[in-house]
Motif scaffolding. Structure first.
Motif, PDB file in Angstrom:
ATOM      1  N   LEU A  23       0.841  -1.376   0.156  1.00  0.00           N
ATOM      2  CA  LEU A  23      -0.097  -0.170   0.075  1.00  0.00           C
ATOM      3  C   LEU A  23       0.781   1.186   0.177  1.00  0.00           C
ATOM      4  O   LEU A  23       2.064   1.206   0.673  1.00  0.00           O
ATOM      5  CB  LEU A  23      -0.990   0.064   1.203  1.00  0.00           C
ATOM      6  CG  LEU A  23      -2.056  -0.905   1.362  1.00  0.00           C
ATOM      7  CD1 LEU A  23      -2.718  -1.017   2.758  1.00  0.00           C
ATOM      8  CD2 LEU A  23      -3.277  -0.490   0.253  1.00  0.00           C
ATOM      9  N   SER A  24       0.479   2.278  -0.784  1.00  0.00           N
ATOM     10  CA  SER A  24       1.181   3.430  -0.663  1.00  0.00           C
ATOM     11  C   SER A  24       0.682   4.200   0.497  1.00  0.00           C
ATOM     12  O   SER A  24      -0.310   3.690   1.115  1.00  0.00           O
ATOM     13  CB  SER A  24       0.771   4.460  -1.951  1.00  0.00           C
ATOM     14  OG  SER A  24      -0.606   4.737  -1.717  1.00  0.00           O
ATOM     15  N   PRO A  25       1.647   5.174   1.148  1.00  0.00           N
ATOM     16  CA  PRO A  25       1.028   5.644   2.153  1.00  0.00           C
ATOM     17  C   PRO A  25      -0.495   6.707   2.327  1.00  0.00           C
ATOM     18  O   PRO A  25      -1.334   6.562   3.209  1.00  0.00           O
ATOM     19  CB  PRO A  25       2.109   6.902   2.550  1.00  0.00           C
ATOM     20  CG  PRO A  25       3.396   6.225   1.746  1.00  0.00           C
ATOM     21  CD  PRO A  25       2.859   5.567   0.588  1.00  0.00           C
ATOM     22  N   GLU A  26      -0.722   7.279   0.821  1.00  0.00           N
ATOM     23  CA  GLU A  26      -1.857   7.632   0.492  1.00  0.00           C
ATOM     24  C   GLU A  26      -2.997   6.685   0.823  1.00  0.00           C
ATOM     25  O   GLU A  26      -4.332   7.167   1.117  1.00  0.00           O
ATOM     26  CB  GLU A  26      -1.925   8.241  -0.818  1.00  0.00           C
ATOM     27  CG  GLU A  26      -0.856   9.566  -0.980  1.00  0.00           C
ATOM     28  CD  GLU A  26       0.617   9.058  -0.800  1.00  0.00           C
ATOM     29  OE1 GLU A  26       1.488   9.829  -0.560  1.00  0.00           O
ATOM     30  OE2 GLU A  26       0.972   7.912  -1.265  1.00  0.00           O
ATOM     31  N   MET A  64       9.804  -4.386   2.793  1.00  0.00           N
ATOM     32  CA  MET A  64      11.035  -4.877   3.424  1.00  0.00           C
ATOM     33  C   MET A  64      12.141  -3.972   3.831  1.00  0.00           C
ATOM     34  O   MET A  64      12.661  -4.116   4.725  1.00  0.00           O
ATOM     35  CB  MET A  64      11.540  -6.113   2.503  1.00  0.00           C
ATOM     36  CG  MET A  64      10.575  -7.145   2.626  1.00  0.00           C
ATOM     37  SD  MET A  64      10.249  -7.892   4.126  1.00  0.00           S
ATOM     38  CE  MET A  64      11.956  -8.427   4.705  1.00  0.00           C
ATOM     39  N   ASP A  65      12.071  -2.982   3.202  1.00  0.00           N
ATOM     40  CA  ASP A  65      13.374  -1.759   3.303  1.00  0.00           C
ATOM     41  C   ASP A  65      12.784  -0.815   4.138  1.00  0.00           C
ATOM     42  O   ASP A  65      13.395   0.281   4.451  1.00  0.00           O
ATOM     43  CB  ASP A  65      13.935  -1.299   2.126  1.00  0.00           C
ATOM     44  CG  ASP A  65      13.079  -0.554   1.201  1.00  0.00           C
ATOM     45  OD1 ASP A  65      11.792  -0.522   1.459  1.00  0.00           O
ATOM     46  OD2 ASP A  65      13.360  -0.256   0.116  1.00  0.00           O
ATOM     47  N   SER A  66      11.633  -0.753   4.659  1.00  0.00           N
ATOM     48  CA  SER A  66      10.889   0.216   5.497  1.00  0.00           C
ATOM     49  C   SER A  66      11.613   0.472   6.846  1.00  0.00           C
ATOM     50  O   SER A  66      11.883  -0.567   7.559  1.00  0.00           O
ATOM     51  CB  SER A  66       9.467  -0.099   5.794  1.00  0.00           C
ATOM     52  OG  SER A  66       8.796   0.883   6.593  1.00  0.00           O
ATOM     53  N   VAL A  67      11.833   1.411   7.165  1.00  0.00           N
ATOM     54  CA  VAL A  67      12.513   1.780   8.631  1.00  0.00           C
ATOM     55  C   VAL A  67      11.478   2.217   9.457  1.00  0.00           C
ATOM     56  O   VAL A  67      11.552   2.450  10.875  1.00  0.00           O
ATOM     57  CB  VAL A  67      13.831   2.583   8.526  1.00  0.00           C
ATOM     58  CG1 VAL A  67      14.782   1.729   7.820  1.00  0.00           C
ATOM     59  CG2 VAL A  67      13.300   3.980   7.770  1.00  0.00           C
ATOM     60  N   ASN A  68      10.314   3.148   9.035  1.00  0.00           N
ATOM     61  CA  ASN A  68       9.291   3.665  10.051  1.00  0.00           C
ATOM     62  C   ASN A  68       8.162   3.011   9.886  1.00  0.00           C
ATOM     63  O   ASN A  68       7.250   3.551  10.584  1.00  0.00           O
ATOM     64  CB  ASN A  68       9.538   5.187   9.472  1.00  0.00           C
ATOM     65  CG  ASN A  68       8.705   5.162   8.192  1.00  0.00           C
ATOM     66  OD1 ASN A  68       8.473   4.322   7.137  1.00  0.00           O
ATOM     67  ND2 ASN A  68       8.816   6.395   7.467  1.00  0.00           N
ATOM     68  N   PHE A  69       8.033   2.037   9.203  1.00  0.00           N
ATOM     69  CA  PHE A  69       6.724   1.093   9.126  1.00  0.00           C
ATOM     70  C   PHE A  69       5.309   2.057   9.080  1.00  0.00           C
ATOM     71  O   PHE A  69       4.640   1.957   9.806  1.00  0.00           O
ATOM     72  CB  PHE A  69       6.560   0.134  10.464  1.00  0.00           C
ATOM     73  CG  PHE A  69       7.838  -0.753  10.361  1.00  0.00           C
ATOM     74  CD1 PHE A  69       7.967  -1.859   9.702  1.00  0.00           C
ATOM     75  CD2 PHE A  69       8.825  -0.423  11.457  1.00  0.00           C
ATOM     76  CE1 PHE A  69       9.169  -2.606  10.050  1.00  0.00           C
ATOM     77  CE2 PHE A  69       9.878  -1.230  11.651  1.00  0.00           C
ATOM     78  CZ  PHE A  69      10.087  -2.205  10.835  1.00  0.00           C
ATOM     79  N   GLU A  70       5.464   2.841   7.891  1.00  0.00           N
ATOM     80  CA  GLU A  70       4.253   3.858   7.944  1.00  0.00           C
ATOM     81  C   GLU A  70       3.042   3.265   7.731  1.00  0.00           C
ATOM     82  O   GLU A  70       1.813   3.916   8.405  1.00  0.00           O
ATOM     83  CB  GLU A  70       4.751   4.773   6.748  1.00  0.00           C
ATOM     84  CG  GLU A  70       4.022   5.983   6.453  1.00  0.00           C
ATOM     85  CD  GLU A  70       4.354   6.821   5.430  1.00  0.00           C
ATOM     86  OE1 GLU A  70       3.888   7.922   5.198  1.00  0.00           O
ATOM     87  OE2 GLU A  70       5.646   6.616   4.861  1.00  0.00           O
ATOM     88  N   VAL A  71       2.781   2.123   6.967  1.00  0.00           N
ATOM     89  CA  VAL A  71       1.511   1.431   6.619  1.00  0.00           C
ATOM     90  C   VAL A  71       1.039   1.018   7.975  1.00  0.00           C
ATOM     91  O   VAL A  71      -0.035   1.189   8.435  1.00  0.00           O
ATOM     92  CB  VAL A  71       1.658   0.733   5.623  1.00  0.00           C
ATOM     93  CG1 VAL A  71       0.353  -0.160   5.449  1.00  0.00           C
ATOM     94  CG2 VAL A  71       2.045   1.428   4.246  1.00  0.00           C
ATOM     95  N   HIS A  72       1.591   0.409   8.586  1.00  0.00           N
ATOM     96  CA  HIS A  72       1.370  -0.514   9.999  1.00  0.00           C
ATOM     97  C   HIS A  72       0.933   0.917  10.940  1.00  0.00           C
ATOM     98  O   HIS A  72      -0.136   0.445  11.463  1.00  0.00           O
ATOM     99  CB  HIS A  72       2.732  -1.205  10.714  1.00  0.00           C
ATOM    100  CG  HIS A  72       3.144  -2.319  10.353  1.00  0.00           C
ATOM    101  ND1 HIS A  72       4.041  -2.860   9.205  1.00  0.00           N
ATOM    102  CD2 HIS A  72       2.717  -3.528  10.689  1.00  0.00           C
ATOM    103  CE1 HIS A  72       4.054  -4.017   9.260  1.00  0.00           C
ATOM    104  NE2 HIS A  72       3.102  -4.490  10.221  1.00  0.00           N
ATOM    105  N   LEU A  73       1.682   1.788  10.969  1.00  0.00           N
ATOM    106  CA  LEU A  73       1.451   2.866  11.960  1.00  0.00           C
ATOM    107  C   LEU A  73       0.081   3.346  11.558  1.00  0.00           C
ATOM    108  O   LEU A  73      -0.548   3.706  12.529  1.00  0.00           O
ATOM    109  CB  LEU A  73       2.488   3.938  12.124  1.00  0.00           C
ATOM    110  CG  LEU A  73       3.799   3.231  12.764  1.00  0.00           C
ATOM    111  CD1 LEU A  73       4.982   4.614  12.728  1.00  0.00           C
ATOM    112  CD2 LEU A  73       3.681   3.004  14.162  1.00  0.00           C
TER     113      LEU A  73
END
Length: 214
Positions: free
Chosen positions: A125-128, A151-160
């Motif tokens: 998913l995109s952040p938007e 897999m290269d996410s460091v801030n887990f934007e979609v999770h959050l």
């Protein structure tokens, strides 16, 4: 009505998220010694096909044991995301109906289960799109990949974004090719105290009239 199992087998040596350990299934009791069989399980709460609770990443988020079983069951919509790099809002808008409670993302990535490719560049998913989903009255979002974030996410934007809007996330689903676009979905976690996550037995009910009251 047909029941479709969407759950990977938990066993030693199975794929796990990098940095965590695979499960150990130890024979605690045997027929020969004790007259009964029992295993001792050593594994992370996010092993195999599993569910993330808001408490997984949100400081004041609720845990899986704090909500009723109805939070883990309901009408679902499946997006065919195979071949996409990013899943955008416009891919989702016509799919999600007023009665939809779960969104299931079919990336096709379960075909790579057990290989290094499973940890590759699956559609996400995109952040938007995640932000748009967070504003909907969904119970959760599931995916047939190791993570809802790249897999290269460091801030887990979609999770959050999703966990912060009181939704659960179900990861490492399988067999989504067997499902129609709309079906009933269930992913029941273990009722563990203070559960930030749990393995689940996920399944779909198909050939069911979703116009009836579920």
């Amino acid at each position: 009505m047909k029941i479709v199992d969407l759950t990977h087998l938990i066993k030693e040596g199975m794929p796990v998220f990098p940095g965590t350990e695979p499960p150990v299934l130890e024979a605690a009791n045997t027929l020969e010694k004790d007259g009964f069989r029992e295993k001792k399980l050593h594994m992370y709460s996010h092993t195999g096909t599993h569910m993330d609770a808001p408490a997984h990443m949100i400081a004041q988020g609720w845990t899986l044991d704090q909500v009723p079983a109805s939070a883990f069951f309901g009408p679902a919509a499946k997006l065919d995301a195979r071949g996409l790099q990013r899943i955008e809002k416009h891919h989702l808008e016509s799919l999600i109906k007023p009665e939809t409670e779960f969104l299931i993302l079919w990336t096709g990535w379960d075909q790579f289960w057990g290989s290094e490719s499973y940890f590759g560049a699956f559609p996400t998913l995109s952040p938007e799109a995640a932000k748009w989903l967070s504003g909907l009255p969904l119970k959760g979002v599931g995916v047939d990949a190791i993570s809802i974030d790249p897999m290269d996410s460091v801030n887990f934007e979609v999770h959050l974004e999703l966990l912060g809007s009181d939704k659960v996330i179900i990861e490492n689903l399988k067999g989504l090719d067997q499902l129609p676009e709309h079906f009933l979905f269930s992913a029941m976690p273990l009722k563990l105290e203070d559960a930030d996550g749990s393995p689940v037995r996920a399944f779909a009910l198909v050939d069911h009239d979703l116009s009836t009251n579920c």
